[in-house]
Design an enzyme around this catalytic site. Structure first.
Site, PDB file in Angstrom:
ATOM      1  N   HIS A 275       3.104  -5.346  10.253  1.00 44.53           N
ATOM      2  CA  HIS A 275       2.582  -4.004  10.007  1.00 44.53           C
ATOM      3  C   HIS A 275       1.061  -3.975  10.068  1.00 44.53           C
ATOM      4  CE1 HIS A 275       1.485  -4.532   5.656  1.00 44.53           C
ATOM      5  NE2 HIS A 275       2.557  -5.299   5.581  1.00 44.53           N
ATOM      6  N   ASP A 287      -1.676  -9.712   4.238  1.00 44.68           N
ATOM      7  CA  ASP A 287      -0.714  -8.612   4.217  1.00 44.68           C
ATOM      8  C   ASP A 287      -1.305  -7.393   4.905  1.00 44.68           C
ATOM      9  OD1 ASP A 287       1.567  -7.174   3.600  1.00 44.68           O
ATOM     10  OD2 ASP A 287       0.941  -6.703   1.559  1.00 44.68           O
ATOM     11  N   GLU A 321       3.821   0.574   6.598  1.00 44.47           N
ATOM     12  CA  GLU A 321       4.887  -0.164   5.925  1.00 44.47           C
ATOM     13  C   GLU A 321       4.747  -0.068   4.419  1.00 44.47           C
ATOM     14  OE1 GLU A 321       6.449  -3.779   3.816  1.00 44.47           O
ATOM     15  OE2 GLU A 321       4.386  -3.104   4.082  1.00 44.47           O
ATOM     16  N   ASP A 349       5.764 -10.934   7.925  1.00 44.81           N
ATOM     17  CA  ASP A 349       5.176 -10.119   6.848  1.00 44.81           C
ATOM     18  C   ASP A 349       5.305 -10.817   5.506  1.00 44.81           C
ATOM     19  OD1 ASP A 349       4.084  -8.113   5.317  1.00 44.81           O
ATOM     20  OD2 ASP A 349       5.842  -6.807   5.383  1.00 44.81           O
ATOM     21  N   HIS A 420      -1.609  -7.493  -2.382  1.00 45.16           N
ATOM     22  CA  HIS A 420      -2.032  -6.158  -2.832  1.00 45.16           C
ATOM     23  C   HIS A 420      -3.239  -6.196  -3.769  1.00 45.16           C
ATOM     24  CE1 HIS A 420       2.252  -4.293  -2.068  1.00 45.16           C
ATOM     25  NE2 HIS A 420       1.705  -4.843  -0.987  1.00 45.16           N
TER      26      HIS A 420
END
Length: 463
Positions: A275, A287, A321, A349, A420
């Site tokens: 993504h 990520d 995503e 991913d 994240h």
């Protein structure tokens, strides 16, 4: 005579079944061995990853950087010499983050490191903290017991190679706010869904069940969750949580697709992807810029072979995503009728750790070919893992349409240290591990594209 005829029929059936088995030619296996070694010495994957994280940086879906990422991907595919490059629109609700803060009030006043969960509304709430050990404890709280209070779910994820601890951590993030609202809470806090001990909170999307009025929801860094726990051990704690964020209409981004055309069966494709979007705290390196770099570089190496593989290699940079698999769902819907032409699909991913296992969801007639690919991957330290694995997040909707998945399992032992967070930056990637990923994806995609026979993909009738 009758028994002899029966035996002959069974022998013929067995012969036909064997003839129908999918196999990979010896010549392709020889070429794959050379491809594997070339990939290990190639730095294209690193250069692509460095380019995306440096020139675009964080790529929150719907942001100005989202549009720049789409333009970057189109230009990068063209620069690498892909035969075809195109985009397909993906429309989704746009969420905007402006600011967030939290602080303990009263005699032990101090700031807390938090990040708003994606999808959280804006607002400022003050309330007494009520701690819960996990989601089940929150769900079991008496009705109305959290009126005017802030729920705090203090579940600690554990690190593992396969990232299995995320099932609980992710569930708290996605379902916790709704559970808290049902008990009367005016706000929601959680220990970050992560495994680090740094003062960097982990964001991620949350959901609010239909019919509920959303409340401000945020994740605490793990040290701050520990701090809040210690304060609660000393007595009641009141916190102010202030979030300036929320939904802001709709946005149309793009799935960006590059393709290397097959020499004899160009309408059949092996799909690999990652993504393009990321969260906004770091630069989205693990990520999922790494996945974009891995898949682009793998296809580029196949493009450079003296002879193209029989089938086309399609690389898909998925839109949004992070906030609901919007790109994966859009691609699956658009291409559902052609599911049978997607021989295999695999997604990178889960960071940039070394790949350690391989499998496909292929039926029995293609297991021999799956084993052949696994044998070609074995020199990279990759084990064949029959019965394990599954489709990646964005491949999931395509698999539901009938496309067979492939699984190249990355070592995620430290993935949730960074996931994240503001720490998701390029310096966390090991170039040698990234090159091993590129080699694995190049070998896998090439051999799948050269297979004689299929891997079981077949369009499913619409429900």
């Amino acid at each position: 005579m009758r028994l002899a005829l029966l035996a002959a029929a069974l022998l013929l059936a067995a012969s036909s079944a064997t003839a129908a088995d999918t196999r990979i030619p010896a010549k392709a296996l020889e070429q794959a061995a050379q491809l594997r070694e070339r990939a290990l010495a190639d730095d294209t994957g690193w250069k692509v990853t460095e380019s995306l994280t440096t020139e675009v940086g964080p790529r929150l879906a719907g942001s100005e950087a989202d549009a720049r990422a789409v333009a970057w991907a189109k230009a990068k595919f063209a620069e690498l010499g892909f035969d075809r490059v195109w985009t397909e629109p993906v429309t989704f609700p746009k969420w905007v983050r402006r600011s967030e803060s939290a602080e303990v009030l009263g005699p032990h006043a101090q700031p807390l490191a938090v990040t708003a969960l994606g999808g959280s509304p804006g607002g400022t709430v003050e309330g007494e903290i009520v701690r819960f050990a996990d989601l089940a404890a929150l769900q079991a709280a008496p009705e109305g017991s959290l009126a005017g209070k802030i729920a705090f779910v203090d579940y600690q994820m554990t690190a593992s190679r396969d990232g299995s601890g995320y099932a609980q951590g992710g569930a708290i993030r996605s379902r916790g706010p709704s559970a808290a609202i049902r008990k009367g809470a005016s706000g929601f806090l959680m220990r970050s869904a992560g495994t680090d001990n740094h003062r960097v909170p982990h964001t991620g999307i949350t959901r609010y069940d239909e019919g509920l009025t959303p409340v401000p929801s945020a994740a605490l860094s793990i040290p701050d969750a520990d701090q809040l726990g210690r304060l609660l051990a000393r007595g009641p704690v009141k916190v102010r949580l202030a979030i300036d964020a929320g939904w802001d209409g709709e946005y149309t981004s793009q799935n960006v697709i590059g393709e290397i055309t097959g020499r004899s069966r160009p309408d059949e494709v092996v799909l690999i992807g990652a993504h393009l979007d990321s969260w906004d705290l770091g630069t989205g390196a693990i990520d999922d810029a790494a996945g974009v770099g891995i898949t682009m570089a793998a296809a580029n190496l196949i493009r450079q072979l003296p002879q193209r593989p029989a089938r086309s290699i399609r690389v898909l940079a998925y839109a949004n995503e992070e906030q609901g698999l919007h790109g994966g769902k859009a691609y699956a819907e658009r291409h559902a009728a052609n599911a049978g032409r997607h021989l295999l699909a695999a997604e990178s991913d889960f960071g940039a750790g070394r790949i350690y296992a391989f499998n496909t969801g292929a039926p029995e007639h293609a297991r021999a070919a799956t084993r052949q690919i696994a044998e070609a991957l074995a020199p990279l330290g990759i084990e064949y893992a029959p019965g394990k694995g599954g489709p990646g997040p964005d491949i999931g909707p395509l698999a539901a349409k009938g496309v067979t998945w492939a699984w190249l399992a990355q070592d995620g032992s430290d993935y949730f240290h960074l996931h994240h967070t503001a720490d998701d930056t390029l310096d966390k990637i090991d170039p040698a591990a990234l090159a091993q990923n590129v080699a694995a994806y190049a070998v896998f995609a090439y051999l799948a594209a050269e297979a004689e026979g299929d891997f079981g993909s077949q369009a499913k009738p619409a429900p």
